[in-house]
Design a protein around this motif. Structure first.
Motif, short mmCIF file in Angstrom:
data_model
loop_
_atom_site.label_atom_id
_atom_site.label_comp_id
_atom_site.label_asym_id
_atom_site.label_seq_id
_atom_site.Cartn_x
_atom_site.Cartn_y
_atom_site.Cartn_z
N ASN A 102 38.56 36.15 37.80
CA ASN A 102 39.88 35.53 37.89
C ASN A 102 40.53 35.83 39.24
O ASN A 102 39.93 36.48 40.11
CB ASN A 102 40.77 35.98 36.72
N ARG A 103 41.75 35.38 39.41
CA ARG A 103 42.44 35.51 40.71
C ARG A 103 42.68 36.97 41.08
O ARG A 103 42.91 37.30 42.25
CB ARG A 103 43.76 34.75 40.69
N LEU A 104 42.66 37.87 40.09
CA LEU A 104 42.85 39.29 40.35
C LEU A 104 41.53 40.01 40.58
O LEU A 104 41.49 41.22 40.68
CB LEU A 104 43.59 39.94 39.16
N ARG A 105 40.44 39.21 40.64
CA ARG A 105 39.09 39.73 40.85
C ARG A 105 38.65 40.64 39.72
O ARG A 105 37.97 41.65 39.93
CB ARG A 105 38.98 40.47 42.20
N ASN A 106 39.05 40.30 38.49
CA ASN A 106 38.70 41.07 37.31
C ASN A 106 38.02 40.17 36.28
O ASN A 106 38.35 38.98 36.19
CB ASN A 106 39.95 41.69 36.66
N HIS A 113 44.01 42.49 33.73
CA HIS A 113 43.10 43.36 33.00
C HIS A 113 43.85 44.36 32.13
O HIS A 113 43.30 44.85 31.13
CB HIS A 113 42.16 44.09 33.98
N ILE A 114 45.12 44.65 32.46
CA ILE A 114 45.90 45.58 31.64
C ILE A 114 46.28 44.92 30.32
O ILE A 114 46.04 45.47 29.24
CB ILE A 114 47.17 46.03 32.41
N ALA A 115 46.89 43.74 30.40
CA ALA A 115 47.26 43.02 29.18
C ALA A 115 46.02 42.68 28.36
O ALA A 115 46.02 42.82 27.13
CB ALA A 115 48.04 41.76 29.53
N TYR A 116 44.97 42.26 29.03
CA TYR A 116 43.74 41.89 28.33
C TYR A 116 43.14 43.07 27.58
O TYR A 116 42.77 42.96 26.41
CB TYR A 116 42.73 41.33 29.33
N SER A 117 43.05 44.22 28.24
CA SER A 117 42.43 45.37 27.59
C SER A 117 43.27 45.87 26.42
O SER A 117 42.73 46.33 25.41
CB SER A 117 42.22 46.50 28.61
N THR A 118 44.59 45.76 26.53
CA THR A 118 45.47 46.16 25.43
C THR A 118 45.23 45.27 24.22
O THR A 118 45.06 45.75 23.09
CB THR A 118 46.94 46.07 25.87
N ILE A 155 32.31 45.82 30.14
CA ILE A 155 32.72 44.74 31.04
C ILE A 155 34.16 44.92 31.51
O ILE A 155 34.45 44.81 32.70
CB ILE A 155 32.57 43.37 30.34
N ASN A 156 35.04 45.21 30.61
CA ASN A 156 36.46 45.34 30.89
C ASN A 156 36.73 46.48 31.89
O ASN A 156 36.07 47.51 31.86
CB ASN A 156 37.19 45.60 29.57
N THR A 157 37.72 46.27 32.76
CA THR A 157 38.08 47.28 33.76
C THR A 157 39.45 47.90 33.50
O THR A 157 39.98 48.61 34.33
CB THR A 157 38.08 46.67 35.18
#
Length: 359
Positions: A102-106, A113-118, A155-157
């Motif tokens: 994505n645009r954040l290179r994640n 990646h913070i909202a996604y991992s939560t 996978i998640n960072t």
């Protein structure tokens, strides 16, 4: 708002709000934030925009006042899982190199990646509980949870989601086996973390990166993610100490931090627009009163979640732990994605778990 107004029965809606401690806690915090706009250093229209991101609390109150059958809560839960499945599949494809980052290179689909991992950590929690309930779709929830766990740790960072999942696992063991669960929680989390450190290059890299960031910060280098956060927190504490009781007003944080940055010659990423901690953000802008109301909201959410019907009580406790922990390192209520996630899932779980007089 339009649908709520069109539903009518306002006296009945008010009784729903009045009788629900979680709704009262949300309104109290929201009202104090509005009051804190009065002593903001910014013009009132701009001060009001500092209050605006917290309007999500009103959304939670309105939903709780109008959702009067458990089936709506289940529909919201299933809709969340169906929608998040798209994020999970896109993220997995990004991690495998089948889609660009994505645009954040994640590899977190099209969100941070913070909202996604939560959300990912809580989606696993949901699926595990749904699989325990059994039924014809148990295999689906087990498969969903398995794919999500692999994504979370391989996978998640986002370290936030990883920490939330491990915390919810420990919480479950404590609730199930009391003091024996405390020992088991320490052992289980330690063993699982060690196994993941050995097996997952992504998990291992993120942990080692965090350790390296802290070492660089101790050496005086402020050019890494954790070093930035530590500097933000330290400076935010200095700013909040100027007006500890009432705070600097909404949204004074950026203005006051910019003034400190100019005085110290801080440039670029060292100029904070967000302390990356909901607790610190609320304290510096709304003071100890606002912080106390925020902690009260978390306490009410935890206390009342234990009174819900199963499995909503376990799910709601996990959501409360996720919010309390995520808010330590992120502005989880202020931020758009995280905040709406917690509000919508909170409305869903309280709807499917509490006993409605009209049901």
């Amino acid at each position: 708002m339009a649908f709520w107004l069109g539903a009518g029965h306002y006296a009945q809606r008010w009784r729903e709000v009045r009788d629900l401690p979680l709704a009262r806690a949300c309104l109290a915090l929201l009202a104090w934030f509005m009051l804190a706009t009065l002593w903001s250093p910014l013009p009132w229209p701009e001060a009001l925009m500092g209050w605006w991101p917290y309007r999500k609390l009103l959304l939670l109150v309105l939903m709780l006042s109008i959702l009067d059958e458990a089936r709506w809560g289940w529909r919201m839960v299933y809709a969340f899982l169906a929608g998040f499945a798209l994020l999970l599949l896109v993220s997995t494809a990004q991690g495998l190199g089948w889609l660009p980052l994505n645009r954040l290179r994640n590899p977190s689909a099209y969100t941070s990646h913070i909202a996604y991992s939560t959300m990912l950590a809580f989606a696993i929690w949901l699926c595990l509980w749904l699989s325990v309930r059994g039924g014809r779709l148990a295999w689906l929830w087990v498969g969903y949870a398995t794919l999500a766990i692999v994504n979370l740790f391989f996978i998640n960072t986002g370290r936030t989601g990883q920490a939330i999942f491990l915390a919810m696992l420990a919480m479950h063991m404590l609730q199930r086996w009391r003091w024996r669960g405390a020992i088991g929680a320490v052992v289980a989390v330690s063993v699982l973390s060690s196994a993941l450190f050995a097996a997952s290059p992504t998990f291992r890299a993120r942990l080692l990166e965090g350790v390296a960031d802290l070492e660089q910060q101790r050496a005086g280098q402020v050019n890494t993610s954790l070093a930035f956060r530590l500097e933000f927190w330290r400076t935010t504490l200095e700013i909040g100490a100027r007006h500890p009781v009432l705070g600097g007003g909404m949204p004074s944080y950026q203005t006051e931090y910019a003034a400190v940055a100019r005085a110290r010659g801080l440039l670029g990423d060292r100029v904070s627009h967000n302390p990356h901690s909901e607790y610190l953000l609320i304290w510096t802008q709304a003071g100890l009163v606002g912080l106390a109301l925020w902690l009260w909201l978390l306490w009410v959410q935890w206390r009342d979640s234990r009174r819900l019907r199963e499995p909503a009580n376990h799910l709601a406790q996990g959501l409360t732990v996720a919010l309390a922990l995520a808010a330590l390192f992120n502005s989880s209520l202020f931020d758009n994605q995280d905040g709406h996630f917690f509000v919508l899932l909170g409305a869903a779980l309280w709807t499917l778990g509490r006993i409605h007089p009209r049901a």
